[in-house]
Every structure is written in C-alpha cells, then in structure tokens.
Motif scaffolding. Structure first.
Motif, PDB file in Angstrom:
ATOM      1  N   ARG A   1      29.196  28.140  21.193  1.00 13.98           N
ATOM      2  CA  ARG A   1      30.422  27.710  20.509  1.00 13.98           C
ATOM      3  C   ARG A   1      30.669  26.215  20.701  1.00 13.98           C
ATOM      4  O   ARG A   1      31.060  25.515  19.768  1.00 13.98           O
ATOM      5  CB  ARG A   1      31.622  28.497  21.044  1.00 13.98           C
TER       6      ARG A   1
ATOM      7  N   VAL B   1      33.850  26.206  11.313  1.00 10.11           N
ATOM      8  CA  VAL B   1      33.758  26.651  12.699  1.00 10.11           C
ATOM      9  C   VAL B   1      35.123  26.819  13.337  1.00 10.11           C
ATOM     10  O   VAL B   1      35.310  27.694  14.193  1.00 10.11           O
ATOM     11  CB  VAL B   1      32.888  25.679  13.517  1.00 10.11           C
TER      12      VAL B   1
ATOM     13  N   SER C   1      31.368  20.866  11.882  1.00 11.20           N
ATOM     14  CA  SER C   1      32.689  21.212  11.356  1.00 11.20           C
ATOM     15  C   SER C   1      32.921  20.589   9.982  1.00 11.20           C
ATOM     16  O   SER C   1      32.185  19.690   9.539  1.00 11.20           O
ATOM     17  CB  SER C   1      33.777  20.737  12.318  1.00 11.20           C
TER      18      SER C   1
ATOM     19  N   ALA D   1      29.675  30.249  16.109  1.00 10.44           N
ATOM     20  CA  ALA D   1      31.084  29.888  16.291  1.00 10.44           C
ATOM     21  C   ALA D   1      31.949  31.125  16.503  1.00 10.44           C
ATOM     22  O   ALA D   1      32.952  31.068  17.229  1.00 10.44           O
ATOM     23  CB  ALA D   1      31.582  29.107  15.079  1.00 10.44           C
TER      24      ALA D   1
ATOM     25  N   GLU E   1      27.984  29.876  11.685  1.00  8.30           N
ATOM     26  CA  GLU E   1      29.186  30.718  11.688  1.00  8.30           C
ATOM     27  C   GLU E   1      29.065  31.838  12.717  1.00  8.30           C
ATOM     28  O   GLU E   1      30.044  32.171  13.399  1.00  8.30           O
ATOM     29  CB  GLU E   1      29.420  31.291  10.288  1.00  8.30           C
TER      30      GLU E   1
END
Length: 511
Positions: free
Chosen positions: A472, A282, A479, A413, A410
C-alpha cells in the motif's frame, strides 16, 4: 550471324525498349505526384476552412481525444477521463471533444458511466463526436493480417473523425498511431499520443521467431517454419510503418518503463517521449483500513482470489481458471471441504466478442469442475469493485507483458496480496521491492501460479499483513494527483500552441 551476336542484338533491343519506357514513366510519376500533392493540399485547405468556421462560431480552441471505446470500463478509459479532468481544471477557455464509436448511448450516459466506474466527475461539458464506422477497427473483421487490417481501418475511422470535427490539437489516447499522420498532415493539427501498449513489439517478433504458440500466434503458424518466416517478414514491415506513423507525434507519453523501451526502439523520438504512469484511484482504496480482515477470514476459513481486467484474449483468463483448478487439487479443497476458496473474475465487456469470450470461460469452468467456485462480475460499479477488492485475500493478474497494470495497483492499494505475471509493467514498475521488502509475488505458468497462491494462503495473517502494508505504501506514486501533474507537464508544449484569439491556418508540419 552467330548465336552470340544474335543474343547481343536482342539485349540491345531490350535495353533500348526499357530506356524508351523510362522517360514516359518518369514523367507520369511526376504528374501523378503533382496531382496527389494538389489533392492533399485541397483537402487540407477544406479542413482548415472548417476549423476556421468553427473557431469563428465558438471563439475557443479545441482539443480532441480519439478514444473509440470511451464507454468501456478499462484502465485506458480511466486515463482518458483523468486527463480530461486535469485539462479542464487547468485550461478554462479551451473546448474538449471526444471521438467515440459507442452507439446507442448518450453523452450523459457515458459521463455517468465514468462517474460510476471510476468515481470521476468532469467540471464542465464535453462534446462527443459519435463515429459510425468503429467496426473498421474490430479484430473480428480481419481474421488474417489483423494488425494491418485494424491499422488501415483506423485510418478510415480517423478520417471520419477529422471530417466530422477539425480540432486545433489532437491526442490519440487509445493507441491508434496510424491516425496521427491523418490529423497532422491533412488536418494541420498539432498531435500528441498516450501509448498504453505498442501495437507491435520486439517481444511479439521473438514469439514468432521462436515459434511459440500464443493468443496472437496460432498453432498452425508456430508449427510451420515457412508460415513463421512469412509472419516475421510481415511483422518487420509493419513495425517499420508503425514507427513512421508514430514519429509524427509532437509529444509522446507512455505508461511504463516497458512501453518506453519499445516505443523508443520503434518511434525513435527520445526527446519527445516521457513516462506518465496511468492514474489509479489508490486513495479510494487506501481510505479503507486494514488489519483485522485476515483474522476474520482465517476464522471463517474463507478466502477470495480476485482478478480485475477487461475480458480480452491477452488478459489470459484461461490461465487463471486452470491455475485455480490446480490450487484446488493441491489443497484438496472440495466444495464440502474444511476451507473455502473462490475465484472472482471482474471486468468489462467492450463488445459481443468479449461477451462470447465470457461464455467460453464459463464453459471452461464447467469442464474443469470449478463452476461453483468461480464468479463472473461484468461492468460492475466502482463501489462494488472496491468492496470485492477490500474483501479479497489475493489479487490475480496473468497477462503476459502487460504494458502497466492498473488492476495490479488497485489490488495492492486495496490490501490484497498481489500475484502478477512475471513480465512487463508489473515486474518492472509495480511489484518491486519497497522498504527492503517484497510487495507481492510474480509467476508465469499454471504451476508457479498455483504454488504462489498456495504459499500465500498458508502464510500467517501477520505475515500477509506486513506485505499488504508495504504494498500500500509503494503505490502512492500511481495516484490521480501524480498522474495529473505528470500529464499536464508533458502536454504543456502542445497546449502552448493554442491561442484564444484566431489562429493562423498556415501551419504546415515539416515532412
């Protein structure tokens, strides 16, 4: 003699015959059991001698990962490389091995692929054991009874791996549970597993019981009550065997809440099971600022819908293409129209079967008249993936009961508006409210996907930006750093069994 007396005599003779056969059969069973036990112990002793010889040469314990498709570009491979990186950094005096079925590539090429696709670099060398019989776990080899065939095939592939290299600790990182008893009882290894997706689940049983056609439930079976009943029995028996195999694992890690529920129901090892969310890079996406992109896209009237996932049947790329066609029909977006929307399908191909599937999807695009609006990007490097996601407006995901959904994370992010399937990991763990607001959208059929895409595209840039920022912030819990901490904590009981000095080979797991 009456008929009744004659029947009684016949029954007595039959009972005496069966009784006379029972004792020899019992003795024969004892002899065969003893022979099997001696054979297993002999094989076990031979394998332990191989491990002892290897330890005498390098003087270090070895941890082996079973990952026959380690050169693929999916989320499972990212878990493998992040796990190896974390273990190498923590345990400097331990050797690491990867069993792979990839042929025609070198170790350097595999590691370079991990660097290009996932931006992951290992601190030191890894030994690769190249297996020659990976075809035994290919689905195409078993047109019928595929689950059973692949599972039996994995036993033979696991045996090949074990005879090539006998580790001290074995970790199945790809979901081949039937290899666990091979390494535990024959190899005398401590074993662990990281489960991305249960080989069978109660949801799969429900699909067959309710006679719903799916990618793993053909129309001719779902339309026939007798075949459906036979398949339910087959699934139930297989689920029992799968549970027995999985219960051999000393440590069980699962990648989501959805997977946890199914593994607890099948493997019944709650004290040894924990959730370890898979690593998502991320930070590489979070480093890219967002804010003015929507205004730029609005000015150009250009939006892209991006899908990230391997080209496997369960990813349901057909649904994506059909929903995209419906979106174009609703918006009246012809190629010469005012506004341009394109669909970009990004993913990896593991084998020839996946490549043929891509060609079939391209054929579907041609049939639906969207060939000029759909792009296929295969096995692209990480930087290109990053650019595609950060330029996209919508991130698209359509897999039913996705175990987790690294591609979903993904996309969020990177700043896309995620539209994921209303099931599995995306519904339970990822696309959930954050800070009292939505982080994306969920759908489950062509119409609902088309509705959601139309709604997203009709939102103002400011409204989209609010969802993007909230999404986000929510994905930081997935992570690489969070994964490494959770993974190391979960495998600590296994790693503590390793000793830098010569270990005893008398360890025998309790049957």
């Amino acid at each position: 003699m009456s008929a009744h007396d004659h029947l009684s005599c016949c029954l007595c003779d039959l009972i005496r015959l069966l009784w006379s056969l029972l004792l020899p059969c019992f003795y024969l069973s004892l002899v065969l059991t003893a022979i099997l036990f001696l054979f297993i112990m002999g094989v076990r002793s031979w394998l332990q001698m191989k491990r002892k010889s290897r330890r005498a040469q390098d003087g270090r314990p070895a941890v082996a990962f079973f990952h026959p498709y380690c050169n693929a570009g999916g989320g499972g491979e990212r878990v493998l490389w992040c796990a190896l990186r974390a273990l190498q950094n923590r345990y400097q005096d331990v050797s690491f091995v990867v069993y792979t079925g990839d042929q025609g590539v070198t170790a350097e090429e595999i590691l370079d692929g991990a660097r290009r696709r996932f931006n992951i670099r290992l601190s030191r060398a890894v030994k690769f054991v190249f297996l020659k019989h990976r075809f035994l776990v290919e689905a195409k080899l078993y047109p019928h009874f595929t689950l059973l065939g692949q599972s039996v095939g994995s036993i033979f592939l696991g045996w090949e791996a074990l005879t090539e290299f006998v580790p001290d600790l074995y970790i199945d990182s790809m979901g081949y549970a039937f290899t666990l008893p091979v390494f535990r009882y024959l190899g005398g290894c401590h074993v662990g597993s990281y489960v991305h997706y249960p080989t069978i689940s109660t949801d799969m049983l429900s699909v067959v019981r309710e006679r719903n056609p799916r990618f793993n439930n053909a129309d001719y079976i779902s339309s026939n009550p007798v075949l459906s009943a036979i398949k339910v029995i087959y699934y139930c028996v297989f689920a029992l065997l799968y549970g027995l195999a999985g219960s051999c694992s000393d440590v069980v890690m699962v990648n989501s809440t959805w997977t946890l529920g199914h593994i607890l129901a099948l493997w019944r090892a709650p004290n040894r099971t924990s959730v370890v969310y898979p690593p998502c890079d991320v930070q590489a996406f979070l480093d890219v600022p967002i804010g003015d992109e929507d205004e730029e896209k609005e000015r150009k009237k250009c939006h892209s819908v991006v899908s990230v996932g391997q080209f496997r049947p369960e990813k349901d790329h057909r649904l994506q293409i059909k929903a995209f066609r419906k979106l174009l029909d609703r918006k009246g977006m012809e190629p010469a129209g005012r506004e341009t929307v394109k669909l970009v399908l990004i993913g990896g191909c593991r084998n020839q079967e996946d490549e043929e599937r891509v060609q079939m999807l391209k054929g579907l695009c041609l049939d639906l008249g969207v060939v000029d609006r759909v792009e296929f990007k295969l096995n692209i490097p990480f930087e290109e993936l990053k650019k595609e996601l950060t330029d996209a407006t919508i991130g698209l995901h359509t897999m039913w009961n996705e175990h987790f959904g690294i591609g979903v994370v993904e996309c969020m992010a990177a700043g896309t508006i995620i539209l994921a399937h209303k099931s599995g990991g995306p519904k339970l763990d990822i696309v959930v409210p954050y800070d009292n607001g939505p982080t994306g959208f969920l759908a489950d059929d062509e119409d609902s996907y088309a509705d959601a895409m139309e709604r997203i595209l009709s939102m103002t840039p400011a409204a989209r930006l609010e969802i993007r920022r909230r999404a986000r912030l929510s994905v930081t819990r997935f992570s690489d750093q969070e994964f490494e901490g959770s993974f190391l904590s979960a495998v600590e009981p296994l790693m503590s069994t390793l000793r830098l000095a010569e270990v005893s080979t008398s360890y025998l797991p309790v049957l």
